[in-house]
Motif scaffolding. Structure first.
Motif, PDB file in Angstrom:
ATOM      1  N   LEU A 144       0.828  -1.200   0.000  1.00  0.00           N
ATOM      2  CA  LEU A 144       0.000   0.000   0.000  1.00  0.00           C
ATOM      3  C   LEU A 144       0.865   1.254   0.000  1.00  0.00           C
ATOM      4  N   GLN A 145       1.922   1.247   0.799  1.00  0.00           N
ATOM      5  CA  GLN A 145       2.837   2.389   0.849  1.00  0.00           C
ATOM      6  C   GLN A 145       3.503   2.600  -0.506  1.00  0.00           C
ATOM      7  N   GLN A 146       3.874   1.526  -1.169  1.00  0.00           N
ATOM      8  CA  GLN A 146       4.506   1.643  -2.488  1.00  0.00           C
ATOM      9  C   GLN A 146       3.529   2.207  -3.522  1.00  0.00           C
ATOM     10  N   ILE A 147       2.277   1.757  -3.467  1.00  0.00           N
ATOM     11  CA  ILE A 147       1.265   2.243  -4.412  1.00  0.00           C
ATOM     12  C   ILE A 147       1.019   3.731  -4.201  1.00  0.00           C
ATOM     13  N   ILE A 148       0.870   4.143  -2.962  1.00  0.00           N
ATOM     14  CA  ILE A 148       0.610   5.558  -2.666  1.00  0.00           C
ATOM     15  C   ILE A 148       1.784   6.419  -3.115  1.00  0.00           C
ATOM     16  N   GLU A 149       2.996   5.961  -2.845  1.00  0.00           N
ATOM     17  CA  GLU A 149       4.170   6.729  -3.253  1.00  0.00           C
ATOM     18  C   GLU A 149       4.269   6.801  -4.773  1.00  0.00           C
ATOM     19  N   GLN A 150       3.939   5.712  -5.438  1.00  0.00           N
ATOM     20  CA  GLN A 150       3.991   5.670  -6.897  1.00  0.00           C
ATOM     21  C   GLN A 150       2.927   6.582  -7.517  1.00  0.00           C
ATOM     22  N   GLN A 151       1.728   6.583  -6.959  1.00  0.00           N
ATOM     23  CA  GLN A 151       0.621   7.353  -7.526  1.00  0.00           C
ATOM     24  C   GLN A 151       0.695   8.843  -7.189  1.00  0.00           C
ATOM     25  N   THR A 152       1.115   9.187  -5.981  1.00  0.00           N
ATOM     26  CA  THR A 152       1.081  10.582  -5.548  1.00  0.00           C
ATOM     27  C   THR A 152       2.452  11.242  -5.491  1.00  0.00           C
ATOM     28  N   GLY A 153       3.499  10.448  -5.428  1.00  0.00           N
ATOM     29  CA  GLY A 153       4.833  11.009  -5.295  1.00  0.00           C
ATOM     30  C   GLY A 153       5.212  11.346  -3.865  1.00  0.00           C
ATOM     31  N   SER A 211       5.580   9.922   0.209  1.00  0.00           N
ATOM     32  CA  SER A 211       5.757   8.750   1.053  1.00  0.00           C
ATOM     33  C   SER A 211       4.998   8.940   2.363  1.00  0.00           C
ATOM     34  N   ILE A 212       4.249   7.929   2.752  1.00  0.00           N
ATOM     35  CA  ILE A 212       3.507   7.985   4.010  1.00  0.00           C
ATOM     36  C   ILE A 212       4.174   7.016   4.982  1.00  0.00           C
ATOM     37  N   PRO A 213       4.656   7.522   6.111  1.00  0.00           N
ATOM     38  CA  PRO A 213       5.299   6.627   7.080  1.00  0.00           C
ATOM     39  C   PRO A 213       4.243   5.860   7.886  1.00  0.00           C
ATOM     40  N   PHE A 214       4.049   4.608   7.553  1.00  0.00           N
ATOM     41  CA  PHE A 214       3.047   3.805   8.249  1.00  0.00           C
ATOM     42  C   PHE A 214       3.478   3.436   9.665  1.00  0.00           C
ATOM     43  N   ASP A 215       4.743   3.675  10.000  1.00  0.00           N
ATOM     44  CA  ASP A 215       5.205   3.367  11.355  1.00  0.00           C
ATOM     45  C   ASP A 215       5.183   4.597  12.265  1.00  0.00           C
ATOM     46  N   HIS A 216       4.596   5.693  11.808  1.00  0.00           N
ATOM     47  CA  HIS A 216       4.523   6.916  12.609  1.00  0.00           C
ATOM     48  C   HIS A 216       3.598   6.690  13.808  1.00  0.00           C
ATOM     49  N   PRO A 217       3.972   7.166  15.008  1.00  0.00           N
ATOM     50  CA  PRO A 217       3.162   6.895  16.198  1.00  0.00           C
ATOM     51  C   PRO A 217       1.775   7.560  16.178  1.00  0.00           C
ATOM     52  N   ASN A 218       1.601   8.630  15.430  1.00  0.00           N
ATOM     53  CA  ASN A 218       0.301   9.298  15.382  1.00  0.00           C
ATOM     54  C   ASN A 218      -0.641   8.720  14.327  1.00  0.00           C
ATOM     55  N   LEU A 219      -0.169   7.789  13.539  1.00  0.00           N
ATOM     56  CA  LEU A 219      -0.998   7.193  12.501  1.00  0.00           C
ATOM     57  C   LEU A 219      -1.971   6.206  13.123  1.00  0.00           C
ATOM     58  N   GLN A 220      -3.242   6.377  12.813  1.00  0.00           N
ATOM     59  CA  GLN A 220      -4.273   5.472  13.324  1.00  0.00           C
ATOM     60  C   GLN A 220      -4.764   4.614  12.177  1.00  0.00           C
ATOM     61  N   GLN A 221      -4.567   3.342  12.294  1.00  0.00           N
ATOM     62  CA  GLN A 221      -4.994   2.421  11.249  1.00  0.00           C
ATOM     63  C   GLN A 221      -6.232   1.691  11.731  1.00  0.00           C
ATOM     64  N   GLN A 222      -7.270   1.737  10.925  1.00  0.00           N
ATOM     65  CA  GLN A 222      -8.505   1.059  11.276  1.00  0.00           C
ATOM     66  C   GLN A 222      -8.621  -0.214  10.454  1.00  0.00           C
ATOM     67  N   PRO A 223      -9.141  -1.256  11.064  1.00  0.00           N
ATOM     68  CA  PRO A 223      -9.268  -2.506  10.298  1.00  0.00           C
ATOM     69  C   PRO A 223     -10.280  -2.340   9.164  1.00  0.00           C
ATOM     70  N   SER A 224      -9.996  -2.975   8.050  1.00  0.00           N
ATOM     71  CA  SER A 224     -10.930  -2.905   6.928  1.00  0.00           C
ATOM     72  C   SER A 224     -12.044  -3.931   7.129  1.00  0.00           C
ATOM     73  N   SER A 225     -13.140  -3.662   6.510  1.00  0.00           N
ATOM     74  CA  SER A 225     -14.261  -4.590   6.606  1.00  0.00           C
ATOM     75  C   SER A 225     -14.621  -5.043   5.203  1.00  0.00           C
ATOM     76  N   PRO A 226     -15.216  -6.217   5.094  1.00  0.00           N
ATOM     77  CA  PRO A 226     -15.633  -6.689   3.761  1.00  0.00           C
ATOM     78  C   PRO A 226     -16.636  -5.726   3.101  1.00  0.00           C
ATOM     79  N   GLU A 227     -17.449  -5.038   3.924  1.00  0.00           N
ATOM     80  CA  GLU A 227     -18.421  -4.103   3.368  1.00  0.00           C
ATOM     81  C   GLU A 227     -17.719  -2.922   2.685  1.00  0.00           C
ATOM     82  N   LEU A 228     -16.677  -2.390   3.345  1.00  0.00           N
ATOM     83  CA  LEU A 228     -15.934  -1.269   2.782  1.00  0.00           C
ATOM     84  C   LEU A 228     -15.237  -1.688   1.491  1.00  0.00           C
ATOM     85  N   ILE A 229     -14.626  -2.833   1.518  1.00  0.00           N
ATOM     86  CA  ILE A 229     -13.930  -3.318   0.334  1.00  0.00           C
ATOM     87  C   ILE A 229     -14.911  -3.542  -0.807  1.00  0.00           C
TER      88      ILE A 229
END
Length: 140
Positions: free
Chosen positions: A102-111, A113-131
């Protein structure tokens, strides 16, 4: 070139220029900017529309109207979006999201880089409905 052959060439050239001007310069040159509601105005688009305004008043006004209505006259807002289809590669077979991919895709598409290991980043679990709403299917 004979005079009889010159008329269709001139008419075709003027028609092509008129059609280009009617569509709005910013809308044609920057289709990715469409949909913006406001922002800083791009002087390049204004100058191109202004040149059209000098040659043909009505098409020039239409070009300005089209560019303002579509938002193509504004600089990009700094927000980026990635099409859901492009995210397909980041979904694992079991439906989980591969953050490295996902990080590679975002960097490739937008130019950017998003640090997914940043302490302030909140990751929510995906659901089959959202997908399913995004029309993204897990690889089978």
């Amino acid at each position: 070139m004979r005079k009889s052959m010159l008329k269709p060439v001139v008419a075709s050239t003027l028609s092509a220029l008129l059609i280009f001007e009617l569509s709005g310069c910013g809308t044609v040159i920057y289709p990715d900017r469409r949909g913006q509601a406001s922002g800083r105005i791009d002087p390049t688009v204004v100058i191109m529309n202004g040149i059209g305004l000098l040659f043909w008043v009505i098409p020039g006004l239409v070009a300005f109207a089209v560019d303002f209505a579509t938002g193509a006259i504004y600089f990009p807002s700094g927000r980026y979006a990635v099409a859901p289809e492009a995210l397909q590669r980041a979904i694992k077979d079991n439906g989980e999201i591969d953050t490295v991919q996902l990080q590679q895709i975002i960097e490739q598409q937008t130019g950017h880089s998003i640090p997914f290991d940043h302490p302030n980043l909140q990751q929510q679990p995906s659901s089959p409905e959202l997908i399913s709403q995004l029309n993204i299917l897990p690889r089978a």
